[in-house]
Design an enzyme around this catalytic site. Structure first.
Site, PDB file in Angstrom:
ATOM      1  N   ASP A 160     -10.599   2.116 -10.038  1.00 56.53           N
ATOM      2  CA  ASP A 160      -9.522   1.613 -10.966  1.00 56.53           C
ATOM      3  C   ASP A 160     -10.576   0.962 -12.036  1.00 56.53           C
ATOM      4  O   ASP A 160     -11.482   0.411 -11.864  1.00 56.53           O
ATOM      5  CB  ASP A 160      -8.748   0.621 -10.668  1.00 56.53           C
ATOM      6  CG  ASP A 160      -7.752   0.001 -11.645  1.00 56.53           C
ATOM      7  OD1 ASP A 160      -7.481   0.786 -12.564  1.00 56.53           O
ATOM      8  OD2 ASP A 160      -7.063  -0.996 -11.419  1.00 56.53           O
ATOM      9  N   TYR A 192      -5.054  -0.735 -15.301  1.00 59.17           N
ATOM     10  CA  TYR A 192      -3.825   0.178 -14.981  1.00 59.17           C
ATOM     11  C   TYR A 192      -4.413   1.870 -14.982  1.00 59.17           C
ATOM     12  O   TYR A 192      -3.589   2.759 -15.266  1.00 59.17           O
ATOM     13  CB  TYR A 192      -2.501   0.068 -15.916  1.00 59.17           C
ATOM     14  CG  TYR A 192      -2.597  -1.358 -16.265  1.00 59.17           C
ATOM     15  CD1 TYR A 192      -2.205  -2.410 -15.393  1.00 59.17           C
ATOM     16  CD2 TYR A 192      -2.664  -1.724 -17.670  1.00 59.17           C
ATOM     17  CE1 TYR A 192      -1.853  -3.645 -16.040  1.00 59.17           C
ATOM     18  CE2 TYR A 192      -2.616  -3.141 -17.913  1.00 59.17           C
ATOM     19  CZ  TYR A 192      -2.052  -4.102 -17.145  1.00 59.17           C
ATOM     20  OH  TYR A 192      -2.043  -5.423 -17.391  1.00 59.17           O
ATOM     21  N   HIS A 193      -5.594   1.946 -14.408  1.00 60.54           N
ATOM     22  CA  HIS A 193      -5.925   3.242 -14.081  1.00 60.54           C
ATOM     23  C   HIS A 193      -6.520   3.803 -12.886  1.00 60.54           C
ATOM     24  O   HIS A 193      -7.592   4.272 -12.732  1.00 60.54           O
ATOM     25  CB  HIS A 193      -7.169   3.575 -15.165  1.00 60.54           C
ATOM     26  CG  HIS A 193      -6.966   3.436 -16.627  1.00 60.54           C
ATOM     27  ND1 HIS A 193      -7.890   3.083 -17.594  1.00 60.54           N
ATOM     28  CD2 HIS A 193      -5.683   3.459 -17.238  1.00 60.54           C
ATOM     29  CE1 HIS A 193      -7.386   2.856 -18.858  1.00 60.54           C
ATOM     30  NE2 HIS A 193      -5.849   3.098 -18.465  1.00 60.54           N
ATOM     31  N   PRO A 194      -5.462   3.682 -11.690  1.00 59.32           N
ATOM     32  CA  PRO A 194      -6.005   3.883 -10.487  1.00 59.32           C
ATOM     33  C   PRO A 194      -6.328   5.595 -10.386  1.00 59.32           C
ATOM     34  O   PRO A 194      -5.276   6.316 -10.749  1.00 59.32           O
ATOM     35  CB  PRO A 194      -4.958   3.425  -9.502  1.00 59.32           C
ATOM     36  CG  PRO A 194      -3.769   3.314 -10.453  1.00 59.32           C
ATOM     37  CD  PRO A 194      -4.101   3.092 -11.961  1.00 59.32           C
TER      38      PRO A 194
END
Length: 541
Positions: free
Chosen positions: A302, A477-479
């Site tokens: 992330d 917010y980028h898993p």
């Protein structure tokens, strides 16, 4: 069929069953049903996208803690972040996270995809994926070598220019960064305005851009509030999906393929619940092992962000609008009448990409600039005039994991990101903050700055800046990467996104990325789904 399937369940049959109506699932539903030859079922655990704030760009702030459309996940205590749990919002609604995200359209660097290819993922280099970015896109500026027009996804320029966002770009240029009009063009480095997935002042989620035009097709069925509980297998072939809806259990059989598009958290969770994952974990929860796949849930990555908050000298920030009943009313009126004004702001107006070390080939830091400030995203804005600029390390080395905690689909999984777990990640964040501070102190921003509120002038040494990262760092917010594509023993899917060791099953979403891209992930997931749609249809011939 798997004996755990409910014996009294209603059984439906389709050519394709898609689990998850998010950034990828809506694209798949549109493309696979387009010629009318295939019957397609799209399952979504959340509701329809009728919440008003989904469609107002700035409404993402209202959706951070909205349980009706958000999974509201939390990580386990993060060892390098002072033991804090980090909030992980994920969309639980038609459109998935594309319905609640910050709307930025940033694909990443050309080199990101060439690195995927160099690691054995043939067909995923930049020249391979660019046609799919262009196919998806309806670029406001028109078509060129890097952009397309006429696609489902609107990509638009900033609809509400403000002096602070422009001043940030000018300040970055004063420190030596080039001005970059297009972060998705020939080169990413520099400062400029972001583009967004909006049209005429409204959010263009994949539910709006892709699913809405397809809903009228007789061969596409969409079921909301339908929670997938497990994939059903006949030997090693995936043959159906058991799901719950309104208190009843149903089974959707797939004549051709099952496509999992639940995202980096829910896709590995569903695989593990279905008996595909680390055998020891599955047995611990009483789940019959279909395939001992140690890579399922492995390699979670992330992007982390660290935000610097500034006090503004002029009442021109969104804080001032929100804290004035009159201005707040007029802003709402402006948006209702014209679809313009502060309510069209995305989660970044302008920004920058730069290198923390001149020896690097490409930028390793992204800055998001916002003309407002708050202690935590999604919470009340500050009472003073304020603005924010955050540092995001683009290619972290740190990796974590996702593991089920229960055999029940309703139970939240165990999420471990392991932010700042390597020395390289710690160094990049500290150096990124130092460069950002130089930009914020440049002449172009001086007329707007009273002081740095957080971390504040007292924080100066590398050790103090690192401690600030530990105390304030959070997700952007980028898993990704929990069902990673590759050909090594821990890779979950192959280059055609088929689950290795199984038949009739693919994963299509952010979880298949071999590693993070140097930007925001929504555009990338849409590209992946566009490419996957072609591969699926080709393989069915």
């Amino acid at each position: 069929m798997n004996p755990r399937a409910s014996s009294n369940a209603e059984i439906l049959e389709f050519d394709y069953v898609i689990v998850g109506a998010g950034s990828a699932g809506c694209v798949l539903a549109n493309r696979l049903s387009a010629d009318g030859k295939n019957s397609v079922l799209l399952l979504e655990a959340g509701p329809k996208d009728t919440n008003l704030w989904i469609h107002v760009p700035l409404g993402y702030g209202r959706l951070f803690k909205e349980k009706t459309v958000n999974w509201m996940y939390q990580t386990e205590p993060e060892p390098e972040l002072d033991g804090r749990s980090v909030f992980q919002p994920r969309g639980k609604v038609l459109g998935g996270s594309s319905s609640i995200n910050g709307l930025l359209y940033v694909r990443g660097q050309h080199e990101d995809y060439d690195r995927w290819r160099q690691h054995g993922n043939q067909g995923w280099g930049f020249d391979d994926v660019l046609p799919y970015f262009k196919k998806a896109e309806d670029q406001q500026r028109g078509a060129d070598d890097f952009h397309g027009v006429g696609g489902p996804l609107p990509v638009s320029d900033l609809g509400h220019p403000d002096p602070l966002s422009a001043a940030f770009i000018a300040a970055a240029a004063e420190t030596g960064l080039p001005v970059n009009r297009d972060f998705n063009g020939a080169s990413q480095e520099g400062a400029g305005f972001f583009q967004t997935t909006t049209r005429h002042g409204r959010r263009a989620s994949t539910a709006v851009a892709y699913l809405r035009p397809a809903r009228r097709r007789n061969n596409l069925q969409v079921e909301t509030s339908a929670l997938a509980r497990r994939i059903l297998f006949d030997g090693r072939r995936a043959v159906g999906v058991e799901y719950g809806q309104a208190g009843r259990h149903s089974i959707a059989r797939a004549r051709k393929e099952i496509l999992i598009s639940g995202g980096a958290f829910n896709s590995p969770q569903l695989l593990q619940l279905s008996g595909v994952g680390p055998a020891e974990l599955l047995r611990r929860h009483g789940i019959e092992v279909v395939l001992d796949a140690r890579g399922v849930g492995h390699d979670l990555q992330d992007h982390m962000q660290v935000r610097v908050i500034m006090r503004c000298s002029k009442p021109i920030t969104l804080n001032d609008v929100v804290n004035s009943p009159t201005r707040k009313f007029l802003t709402g009126l402006q948006y209702a009448a014209l679809r313009k004004g502060p309510l069209t702001i995305a989660a970044g107006t302008s920004g920058a990409f730069f290198k923390t070390n001149p020896r690097l080939a490409t930028p390793d830091i992204q800055v998001h600039f916002l003309p407002f400030s708050t202690d935590r995203m999604g919470e009340k804005l500050h009472s003073f005039s304020g603005f924010t600029a955050s540092v995001c390390q683009l290619r972290p080395e740190s990796r974590g994991s996702l593991r089920i905690k229960s055999a029940e689909a309703e139970a939240a999984p165990e999420i471990r990101i392991n932010y700042l777990s390597t020395e390289a990640d710690r160094t990049a964040n500290v150096e990124g903050l130092k460069i950002l501070r130089k930009i914020l102190a440049a002449p172009a921003l001086k007329p707007y700055v009273v002081e740095e509120v957080d971390p504040g002038a007292k924080v100066t040494s590398d050790e103090e800046l690192l401690q600030f990262c530990r105390a304030r760092g959070s997700t952007i917010y980028h898993p990704t990467s929990t069902c990673r594509m590759g050909d090594d023993p821990l890779a979950v899917v192959d280059q055609r996104l088929c689950v290795r060791g199984l038949e009739g099953l693919r994963v299509v979403d952010a979880s298949v990325m071999p590693d993070l891209v140097s930007g925001n992930t929504n555009a990338v997931v849409i590209m992946i789904a566009e490419k996957a749609s072609d591969m699926i249809l080709q393989d069915a011939r």
